[in-house]
Write a protein that holds these residues in place. Structure first.
Motif, PDB file in Angstrom:
ATOM      1  N   LYS A  25       0.834  -1.213   0.000  1.00 16.25           N
ATOM      2  CA  LYS A  25       0.000   0.000   0.000  1.00 16.25           C
ATOM      3  C   LYS A  25       0.860   1.250   0.000  1.00 16.25           C
ATOM      4  CE  LYS A  25      -4.046  -1.858   2.336  1.00 16.25           C
ATOM      5  NZ  LYS A  25      -4.738  -1.965   3.631  1.00 16.25           N
ATOM      6  N   LEU A  26       1.869   1.272   0.880  1.00 11.79           N
ATOM      7  CA  LEU A  26       2.750   2.447   0.968  1.00 11.79           C
ATOM      8  C   LEU A  26       3.514   2.694  -0.327  1.00 11.79           C
ATOM      9  CD1 LEU A  26       4.165   2.006   4.574  1.00 11.79           C
ATOM     10  CD2 LEU A  26       2.640   3.816   3.782  1.00 11.79           C
ATOM     11  N   SER A  27       3.851   1.634  -1.029  1.00 16.40           N
ATOM     12  CA  SER A  27       4.610   1.774  -2.274  1.00 16.40           C
ATOM     13  C   SER A  27       3.734   2.227  -3.439  1.00 16.40           C
ATOM     14  CB  SER A  27       5.287   0.456  -2.633  1.00 16.40           C
ATOM     15  OG  SER A  27       4.321  -0.495  -3.048  1.00 16.40           O
ATOM     16  N   GLY A  28       2.419   2.103  -3.301  1.00 17.20           N
ATOM     17  CA  GLY A  28       1.515   2.487  -4.384  1.00 17.20           C
ATOM     18  C   GLY A  28       1.279   1.384  -5.401  1.00 17.20           C
ATOM     19  N   ILE A  29       1.734   0.181  -5.119  1.00 19.97           N
ATOM     20  CA  ILE A  29       1.588  -0.951  -6.046  1.00 19.97           C
ATOM     21  C   ILE A  29       0.124  -1.200  -6.408  1.00 19.97           C
ATOM     22  CG2 ILE A  29       1.731  -3.495  -6.139  1.00 19.97           C
ATOM     23  CD1 ILE A  29       4.339  -2.298  -6.853  1.00 19.97           C
ATOM     24  N   TYR A  30      -0.765  -1.008  -5.445  1.00 25.89           N
ATOM     25  CA  TYR A  30      -2.169  -1.327  -5.693  1.00 25.89           C
ATOM     26  C   TYR A  30      -2.843  -0.388  -6.691  1.00 25.89           C
ATOM     27  CZ  TYR A  30      -1.869  -4.655  -1.834  1.00 25.89           C
ATOM     28  OH  TYR A  30      -1.521  -5.705  -1.019  1.00 25.89           O
ATOM     29  N   THR A  31      -2.160   0.656  -7.097  1.00 23.35           N
ATOM     30  CA  THR A  31      -2.723   1.512  -8.150  1.00 23.35           C
ATOM     31  C   THR A  31      -2.551   0.887  -9.529  1.00 23.35           C
ATOM     32  OG1 THR A  31      -0.677   2.785  -8.379  1.00 23.35           O
ATOM     33  CG2 THR A  31      -2.325   3.618  -6.813  1.00 23.35           C
ATOM     34  N   ILE A  32      -1.626  -0.084  -9.638  1.00 22.07           N
ATOM     35  CA  ILE A  32      -1.384  -0.714 -10.939  1.00 22.07           C
ATOM     36  C   ILE A  32      -1.628  -2.216 -10.940  1.00 22.07           C
ATOM     37  CG2 ILE A  32       0.250   1.056 -11.722  1.00 22.07           C
ATOM     38  CD1 ILE A  32       2.543  -0.876 -10.960  1.00 22.07           C
ATOM     39  N   ILE A  33      -1.657  -2.828  -9.771  1.00 24.72           N
ATOM     40  CA  ILE A  33      -1.782  -4.280  -9.657  1.00 24.72           C
ATOM     41  C   ILE A  33      -2.984  -4.622  -8.780  1.00 24.72           C
ATOM     42  CG2 ILE A  33      -0.673  -6.348  -8.710  1.00 24.72           C
ATOM     43  CD1 ILE A  33       1.987  -5.138  -9.532  1.00 24.72           C
ATOM     44  N   LYS A  34      -3.699  -5.672  -9.150  1.00 25.82           N
ATOM     45  CA  LYS A  34      -4.877  -6.084  -8.396  1.00 25.82           C
ATOM     46  C   LYS A  34      -4.501  -7.032  -7.269  1.00 25.82           C
ATOM     47  CE  LYS A  34      -7.836  -5.786 -12.433  1.00 25.82           C
ATOM     48  NZ  LYS A  34      -8.762  -6.507 -13.309  1.00 25.82           N
ATOM     49  N   LYS A  35      -5.108  -6.804  -6.113  1.00 30.43           N
ATOM     50  CA  LYS A  35      -4.913  -7.698  -4.969  1.00 30.43           C
ATOM     51  C   LYS A  35      -6.146  -8.582  -4.841  1.00 30.43           C
ATOM     52  CE  LYS A  35      -4.895  -7.771   0.023  1.00 30.43           C
ATOM     53  NZ  LYS A  35      -5.234  -6.984   1.196  1.00 30.43           N
ATOM     54  N   LYS A  36      -5.916  -9.871  -4.703  1.00 32.34           N
ATOM     55  CA  LYS A  36      -6.993 -10.829  -4.471  1.00 32.34           C
ATOM     56  C   LYS A  36      -6.646 -11.647  -3.237  1.00 32.34           C
ATOM     57  CE  LYS A  36      -9.381  -9.789  -8.109  1.00 32.34           C
ATOM     58  NZ  LYS A  36     -10.684  -9.169  -8.006  1.00 32.34           N
ATOM     59  N   ASP A  37      -7.668 -12.078  -2.510  1.00 32.78           N
ATOM     60  CA  ASP A  37      -7.435 -12.844  -1.290  1.00 32.78           C
ATOM     61  C   ASP A  37      -6.986 -14.271  -1.585  1.00 32.78           C
ATOM     62  OD1 ASP A  37      -8.065 -10.695   0.371  1.00 32.78           O
ATOM     63  OD2 ASP A  37     -10.200 -11.159   0.308  1.00 32.78           O
ATOM     64  N   THR A  38      -7.555 -14.863  -2.624  1.00 37.12           N
ATOM     65  CA  THR A  38      -7.237 -16.253  -2.956  1.00 37.12           C
ATOM     66  C   THR A  38      -7.047 -16.401  -4.462  1.00 37.12           C
ATOM     67  OG1 THR A  38      -9.532 -16.912  -3.292  1.00 37.12           O
ATOM     68  CG2 THR A  38      -8.669 -17.095  -1.033  1.00 37.12           C
ATOM     69  N   LYS A  39      -6.439 -17.501  -4.844  1.00 38.53           N
ATOM     70  CA  LYS A  39      -6.289 -17.791  -6.270  1.00 38.53           C
ATOM     71  C   LYS A  39      -7.642 -18.078  -6.911  1.00 38.53           C
ATOM     72  CE  LYS A  39      -1.626 -19.545  -5.794  1.00 38.53           C
ATOM     73  NZ  LYS A  39      -0.811 -20.744  -5.784  1.00 38.53           N
ATOM     74  N   GLU A  40      -8.575 -18.580  -6.130  1.00 39.93           N
ATOM     75  CA  GLU A  40      -9.929 -18.820  -6.647  1.00 39.93           C
ATOM     76  C   GLU A  40     -10.580 -17.516  -7.107  1.00 39.93           C
ATOM     77  OE1 GLU A  40      -8.720 -20.123  -3.847  1.00 39.93           O
ATOM     78  OE2 GLU A  40      -8.982 -22.288  -4.016  1.00 39.93           O
ATOM     79  N   ASP A  41     -10.294 -16.412  -6.398  1.00 36.46           N
ATOM     80  CA  ASP A  41     -10.824 -15.109  -6.802  1.00 36.46           C
ATOM     81  C   ASP A  41     -10.241 -14.671  -8.147  1.00 36.46           C
ATOM     82  OD1 ASP A  41     -12.286 -14.973  -4.438  1.00 36.46           O
ATOM     83  OD2 ASP A  41     -10.780 -13.754  -3.399  1.00 36.46           O
ATOM     84  N   ILE A  42      -8.988 -14.999  -8.376  1.00 38.84           N
ATOM     85  CA  ILE A  42      -8.362 -14.681  -9.665  1.00 38.84           C
ATOM     86  C   ILE A  42      -9.008 -15.506 -10.771  1.00 38.84           C
ATOM     87  CG2 ILE A  42      -6.216 -14.739 -10.992  1.00 38.84           C
ATOM     88  CD1 ILE A  42      -4.737 -14.263  -8.324  1.00 38.84           C
ATOM     89  N   ILE A  43      -9.258 -16.783 -10.493  1.00 42.36           N
ATOM     90  CA  ILE A  43      -9.902 -17.657 -11.483  1.00 42.36           C
ATOM     91  C   ILE A  43     -11.270 -17.106 -11.854  1.00 42.36           C
ATOM     92  CG2 ILE A  43     -10.920 -19.931 -11.839  1.00 42.36           C
ATOM     93  CD1 ILE A  43      -8.582 -21.036 -10.122  1.00 42.36           C
ATOM     94  N   LYS A  44     -12.044 -16.652 -10.859  1.00 45.07           N
ATOM     95  CA  LYS A  44     -13.365 -16.069 -11.149  1.00 45.07           C
ATOM     96  C   LYS A  44     -13.242 -14.888 -12.102  1.00 45.07           C
ATOM     97  CE  LYS A  44     -15.402 -17.391  -6.751  1.00 45.07           C
ATOM     98  NZ  LYS A  44     -15.813 -16.924  -5.420  1.00 45.07           N
TER      99      LYS A  44
END
Length: 142
Positions: free
Chosen positions: A114-133
């Motif tokens: 969060k501090l680095s600002g990564i989440y402005t360009i990359i998506k965070k998901k809790d599980t790999k199943e969420d990515i599959i969806k």
């Protein structure tokens, strides 16, 4: 720009959702059908970031990567070299229309991202199943 909605060989869901126990301790990453997963080490410092980058360079140079996943399930420490690895790999696939995710992020790593600002360009998901969806919704899976 590539068409991510193009039908491709269906990737077995077990490839993405594979439990860490099934992986060899030496396995740092996996690639199959346009999905590249980094399994990050306990400590992601300059040494390991450089090692991961060098080991995976041939795959990045020769394959079309549509989805890049950084799995933090074992990671407890990361310094700026880890941020550099993420942003460098993001640029490589983003320029070709790919998407990048982080998954299984611990609270300490989450705060750093969060501090680095990564989440402005990359998506965070809790599980790999969420990515599959999201991949199914985007038409990557049939």
């Amino acid at each position: 720009m590539i068409n991510l909605r193009k039908k491709v060989e269906v990737i077995p869901l077990s490839f993405i959702v594979q439990k860490n126990k099934k992986r060899s301790k030496q396995m740092d990453y996996q690639y199959k059908n346009g999905v590249f997963i980094y399994y990050l080490p306990k400590e992601l410092d300059h040494y390991y970031a450089d090692k991961l980058k060098r080991k995976s360079e041939a795959t990045f140079a020769s394959e079309q990567i549509n989805y890049l996943i950084f799995d933090f399930s074992n990671t407890r420490f990361m310094d700026s070299s880890g941020i550099g690895l993420i942003t460098g790999r993001f640029r490589r696939i983003h320029d070709k229309g790919g998407q990048t995710y982080v998954v299984n992020v611990t609270p300490a790593i989450d705060k750093l991202l969060k501090l680095s600002g990564i989440y402005t360009i990359i998506k965070k998901k809790d599980t790999k199943e969420d990515i599959i969806k999201e991949m199914v919704k985007g038409g990557y899976y049939e």
